[in-house]
Design a protein around this motif. Structure first.
Motif, mmCIF file in Angstrom:
data_model
loop_
_atom_site.group_PDB
_atom_site.id
_atom_site.type_symbol
_atom_site.label_atom_id
_atom_site.label_comp_id
_atom_site.label_asym_id
_atom_site.label_seq_id
_atom_site.Cartn_x
_atom_site.Cartn_y
_atom_site.Cartn_z
ATOM 1 N N CYS A 7 58.667 66.983 18.270
ATOM 2 C CA CYS A 7 58.980 67.104 16.856
ATOM 3 C C CYS A 7 57.775 67.743 16.165
ATOM 4 O O CYS A 7 56.631 67.387 16.452
ATOM 5 C CB CYS A 7 59.263 65.729 16.266
ATOM 6 N N CYS A 46 62.820 65.848 14.497
ATOM 7 C CA CYS A 46 63.644 64.744 14.967
ATOM 8 C C CYS A 46 64.463 64.119 13.844
ATOM 9 O O CYS A 46 65.399 63.373 14.121
ATOM 10 C CB CYS A 46 62.769 63.696 15.647
ATOM 11 N N CYS A 50 61.025 64.050 8.903
ATOM 12 C CA CYS A 50 59.991 64.887 9.509
ATOM 13 C C CYS A 50 60.113 66.330 9.018
ATOM 14 O O CYS A 50 59.112 67.006 8.783
ATOM 15 C CB CYS A 50 60.079 64.818 11.031
HETATM 16 ZN ZN LIG Z 1 59.685 63.554 13.962
#
Ligand SMILES: [Zn+2]
Length: 124
Positions: A7, A46, A50
């Motif tokens: 991520c 993700c 984020c």
């Molecule tokens: Zn993340």
């Protein structure tokens, strides 16, 4: 085994979730998520959290790098073509280009529909 992606969220490791807690029993740390598929921000994040964390920090720089809009864009009959599909009376799917300004419709083949480079819109 497919390669895992990290991520790109700059604070991903700061969210306290069980799945982020990794490592040997006496030395666990919260870590950036690694997944075979990520579903946000073109497969780079993700979660929306984020994605938003990244945008908060990097949006200005990314927009300046790739070109900031300095005047409004205009939708007109030259760039209002949109690919769409419908079903005929036999329940067969068919594809069309529909102009969002004039409502003109033109038939499309499935191949043209799937071809992301195929457009009736003016380029630019
Ligand atoms: Zn993340």
């Amino acid at each position: 085994m497919s390669e895992l992606k990290l991520c790109q969220g700059p604070k991903c490791h700061q969210y306290h979730t069980k799945d982020r807690l990794k490592g040997p029993k006496d030395n666990k740390t919260y870590q950036t998520r690694r997944r075979s598929s990520l579903y946000y921000g073109s497969g780079n994040f993700c979660s929306m959290n984020c994605y938003n964390d990244w945008a908060e920090i990097f949006s200005d720089r990314a927009i300046d790098h790739f070109g900031r809009l300095t005047e409004p864009k205009h939708l007109n009959e030259n760039n209002a073509w949109q690919k769409t599909y419908d079903w005929d009376s036999n329940q067969d799917m068919f594809y069309v280009y529909r102009n969002g300004i004039t409502n003109e419709q033109r038939p499309l083949t499935k191949q043209q529909y799937d071809d992301t480079n195929y457009t009736l819109n003016e380029r630019g």
